[in-house]
Scaffold this active site. Structure first.
Site, PDB file in Angstrom:
ATOM      1  N   SER A 198       0.860  -1.198   0.000  1.00 46.34           N
ATOM      2  CA  SER A 198       0.000   0.000   0.000  1.00 46.34           C
ATOM      3  C   SER A 198       0.887   1.235   0.000  1.00 46.34           C
ATOM      4  O   SER A 198       2.072   1.152   0.346  1.00 46.34           O
ATOM      5  CB  SER A 198      -0.856  -0.003   1.269  1.00 46.34           C
ATOM      6  OG  SER A 198      -1.535   1.216   1.431  1.00 46.34           O
ATOM      7  N   TYR A 201      -2.469  -0.701  10.532  1.00 44.63           N
ATOM      8  CA  TYR A 201      -2.469  -1.023   9.089  1.00 44.63           C
ATOM      9  C   TYR A 201      -1.153  -0.583   8.462  1.00 44.63           C
ATOM     10  O   TYR A 201      -0.533  -1.321   7.675  1.00 44.63           O
ATOM     11  CB  TYR A 201      -3.666  -0.325   8.428  1.00 44.63           C
ATOM     12  CG  TYR A 201      -3.821  -0.571   6.947  1.00 44.63           C
ATOM     13  CD1 TYR A 201      -4.377  -1.757   6.469  1.00 44.63           C
ATOM     14  CD2 TYR A 201      -3.433   0.393   6.013  1.00 44.63           C
ATOM     15  CE1 TYR A 201      -4.539  -1.974   5.097  1.00 44.63           C
ATOM     16  CE2 TYR A 201      -3.593   0.191   4.653  1.00 44.63           C
ATOM     17  CZ  TYR A 201      -4.143  -1.000   4.193  1.00 44.63           C
ATOM     18  OH  TYR A 201      -4.299  -1.209   2.840  1.00 44.63           O
ATOM     19  N   LYS A 230       1.770  -2.872   6.548  1.00 44.10           N
ATOM     20  CA  LYS A 230       2.187  -2.690   5.157  1.00 44.10           C
ATOM     21  C   LYS A 230       3.682  -2.352   5.054  1.00 44.10           C
ATOM     22  O   LYS A 230       4.347  -2.758   4.093  1.00 44.10           O
ATOM     23  CB  LYS A 230       1.315  -1.628   4.482  1.00 44.10           C
ATOM     24  CG  LYS A 230      -0.152  -2.035   4.362  1.00 44.10           C
ATOM     25  CD  LYS A 230      -0.339  -3.313   3.514  1.00 44.10           C
ATOM     26  CE  LYS A 230      -1.795  -3.611   3.199  1.00 44.10           C
ATOM     27  NZ  LYS A 230      -1.981  -4.775   2.331  1.00 44.10           N
TER      28      LYS A 230
HETATM   29  P1  NAI Z   1     -11.440  -5.539  -0.582  1.00 41.02           P
HETATM   30  O1  NAI Z   1     -11.879  -5.469   0.835  1.00 41.02           O
HETATM   31  O2  NAI Z   1     -12.352  -5.044  -1.646  1.00 41.02           O
HETATM   32  O3  NAI Z   1     -11.021  -7.037  -0.962  1.00 41.02           O
HETATM   33  C1  NAI Z   1     -10.231  -7.816  -0.110  1.00 41.02           C
HETATM   34  C2  NAI Z   1     -10.500  -9.277  -0.376  1.00 41.02           C
HETATM   35  O4  NAI Z   1      -9.674 -10.041   0.508  1.00 41.02           O
HETATM   36  C3  NAI Z   1     -11.955  -9.682  -0.099  1.00 41.02           C
HETATM   37  O5  NAI Z   1     -12.445 -10.444  -1.164  1.00 41.02           O
HETATM   38  C4  NAI Z   1     -11.859 -10.500   1.177  1.00 41.02           C
HETATM   39  O6  NAI Z   1     -12.848 -11.515   1.279  1.00 41.02           O
HETATM   40  C5  NAI Z   1     -10.458 -11.080   1.088  1.00 41.02           C
HETATM   41  N1  NAI Z   1      -9.903 -11.448   2.390  1.00 41.02           N
HETATM   42  C6  NAI Z   1      -9.946 -10.721   3.538  1.00 41.02           C
HETATM   43  N2  NAI Z   1      -9.344 -11.404   4.536  1.00 41.02           N
HETATM   44  C7  NAI Z   1      -8.928 -12.592   4.010  1.00 41.02           C
HETATM   45  C8  NAI Z   1      -8.267 -13.721   4.550  1.00 41.02           C
HETATM   46  N3  NAI Z   1      -7.925 -13.785   5.848  1.00 41.02           N
HETATM   47  N4  NAI Z   1      -7.977 -14.737   3.719  1.00 41.02           N
HETATM   48  C9  NAI Z   1      -8.334 -14.693   2.414  1.00 41.02           C
HETATM   49  N5  NAI Z   1      -8.975 -13.661   1.848  1.00 41.02           N
HETATM   50  C10 NAI Z   1      -9.281 -12.618   2.650  1.00 41.02           C
HETATM   51  O7  NAI Z   1     -10.058  -4.770  -0.605  1.00 41.02           O
HETATM   52  P2  NAI Z   1      -9.167  -4.206  -1.803  1.00 41.02           P
HETATM   53  O8  NAI Z   1      -9.305  -2.743  -1.788  1.00 41.02           O
HETATM   54  O9  NAI Z   1      -9.421  -4.954  -3.036  1.00 41.02           O
HETATM   55  O10 NAI Z   1      -7.720  -4.543  -1.217  1.00 41.02           O
HETATM   56  C11 NAI Z   1      -6.866  -5.552  -1.729  1.00 41.02           C
HETATM   57  C12 NAI Z   1      -5.470  -5.302  -1.194  1.00 41.02           C
HETATM   58  O11 NAI Z   1      -5.039  -4.002  -1.610  1.00 41.02           O
HETATM   59  C13 NAI Z   1      -5.371  -5.313   0.331  1.00 41.02           C
HETATM   60  O12 NAI Z   1      -4.163  -5.925   0.714  1.00 41.02           O
HETATM   61  C14 NAI Z   1      -5.353  -3.835   0.684  1.00 41.02           C
HETATM   62  O13 NAI Z   1      -4.708  -3.589   1.916  1.00 41.02           O
HETATM   63  C15 NAI Z   1      -4.583  -3.263  -0.485  1.00 41.02           C
HETATM   64  N6  NAI Z   1      -4.795  -1.849  -0.719  1.00 41.02           N
HETATM   65  C16 NAI Z   1      -6.022  -1.341  -1.073  1.00 41.02           C
HETATM   66  C17 NAI Z   1      -6.178   0.019  -1.309  1.00 41.02           C
HETATM   67  C18 NAI Z   1      -7.466   0.629  -1.731  1.00 41.02           C
HETATM   68  O14 NAI Z   1      -7.499   1.856  -1.896  1.00 41.02           O
HETATM   69  N7  NAI Z   1      -8.538  -0.119  -1.931  1.00 41.02           N
HETATM   70  C19 NAI Z   1      -5.046   0.937  -1.175  1.00 41.02           C
HETATM   71  C20 NAI Z   1      -3.809   0.306  -0.788  1.00 41.02           C
HETATM   72  C21 NAI Z   1      -3.702  -1.029  -0.583  1.00 41.02           C
END
Ligand code: NAI
Length: 258
Positions: free
Chosen positions: A141, A154, A158
């Site tokens: 991130s 968080y 990261k």
């Molecule tokens: P999201 O919440 O839309 O999707 C996350 C997915 O991970 C979900 O499908 C969820 O079911 C799954 N998940 C959660 N815990 C889990 C576990 N213990 N085991 C397996 N699957 C699990 O989030 P998003 O935005 O798609 O984030 C994806 C990655 O990107 C994360 O690592 C997040 O920290 C990172 N990120 C996101 C940003 C954003 O602006 N959306 C910015 C910077 C980083």
């Protein structure tokens, strides 16, 4: 860029950034296993991968559990015949001031975001090293490069991902395996949008969620607009193809961390 004949695995691939990366890898020719805590949404992404003509399998996983991660990699190998590209994307967030943050909250975030990346990387290296080829992409991130208030836990998780990525990259560099961190900026997934997302939680008095979302894009991003899951997919495809890029933490953030 061509990934035909490669097998990829994307954790947290059921929605959001993970889904964008899974579809981009499939678009470049890879077969893609989609793993998620929520099997139903993993199946939806897997169906989209198959719709572009690639093979897929949906897997239920909790990346914080060693046995679950081991079983996930075994299933990818059994169903798709290998594992070449591991995208460790699953992650969670919560908003808490340093005073209200509990030890349990801290452990919960670290267990998924940091330990989960460790377990998935370890499981991937174990199958990639004997084959002397692999690509590991850890989704970190902008919070792995700069700190954000009320996200100290968080942010810590990261920063951990980026340090871990750098160290493992050196450890496996002679074995044809690259390890990089992909750092999204602001992407309008479930993490940001809705009443429980960051835009919903970080509202000013009387502000709508939509207005808060617009304000955050303008104030945090020099380009003024959020990035998309497709933007993350483009970098993931590049990192999956690149031979001599390793140990890096590359931001796709519209200039946020400049
Ligand atoms: P999201 O919440 O839309 O999707 C996350 C997915 O991970 C979900 O499908 C969820 O079911 C799954 N998940 C959660 N815990 C889990 C576990 N213990 N085991 C397996 N699957 C699990 O989030 P998003 O935005 O798609 O984030 C994806 C990655 O990107 C994360 O690592 C997040 O920290 C990172 N990120 C996101 C940003 C954003 O602006 N959306 C910015 C910077 C980083």
């Amino acid at each position: 860029m061509e990934l035909k004949g490669k097998v990829a695995l994307v954790t947290g691939g059921g929605r959001g950034i993970g889904q964008g990366i899974a579809l981009a890898l499939a678009g470049a020719g890879a077969d893609v296993a989609v793993a998620d805590l929520d099997l139903a949404i993993a199946e939806e992404t897997a169906a989209k991968v198959e719709a572009v003509g690639r093979r897929s399998v949906a897997i239920s996983v909790n990346v914080a559990q060693p046995d679950s991660v081991r079983a996930m990699v075994e299933k990818v190998e059994a169903e798709l015949g290998g594992l070449d590209i591991a995208v460790n994307n699953a992650g969670i967030i919560s908003i808490q001031s340093i005073e209200e943050l509990t030890a349990e909250d801290f452990d919960r975030i670290m267990a998924v975001n940091a330990k989960g990346v460790f377990l998935c990387t370890q499981a991937a290296v174990r199958v990639m090293r004997p084959r002397r080829w692999g690509r590991i992409i850890n989704v970190a991130s902008i919070a792995g490069k700069i700190g954000f208030p009320d996200l100290s836990h968080y942010t810590a998780s990261k920063f951990a991902v980026i340090g871990f990525t750098n160290a493992v990259a050196k450890e496996v560099a002679l074995d044809g395996i690259t390890v990089n961190a992909l750092c999204p900026g602001i992407v309008g997934t479930g993490m940001w949008r809705g009443e429980d997302g960051l835009a919903g939680r970080w509202r000013e008095e009387g502000e709508s969620e939509e207005a808060s979302w617009a304000r955050h894009q303008k104030t945090l991003l020099p380009q003024g607009v959020a990035q998309t899951p497709e933007d993350m997919g483009q970098l993931a495809v590049y990192l999956a193809c690149a031979e001599h890029v390793t140990g890096q933490a590359i931001a796709v953030d519209g200039g946020c961390t400049l």
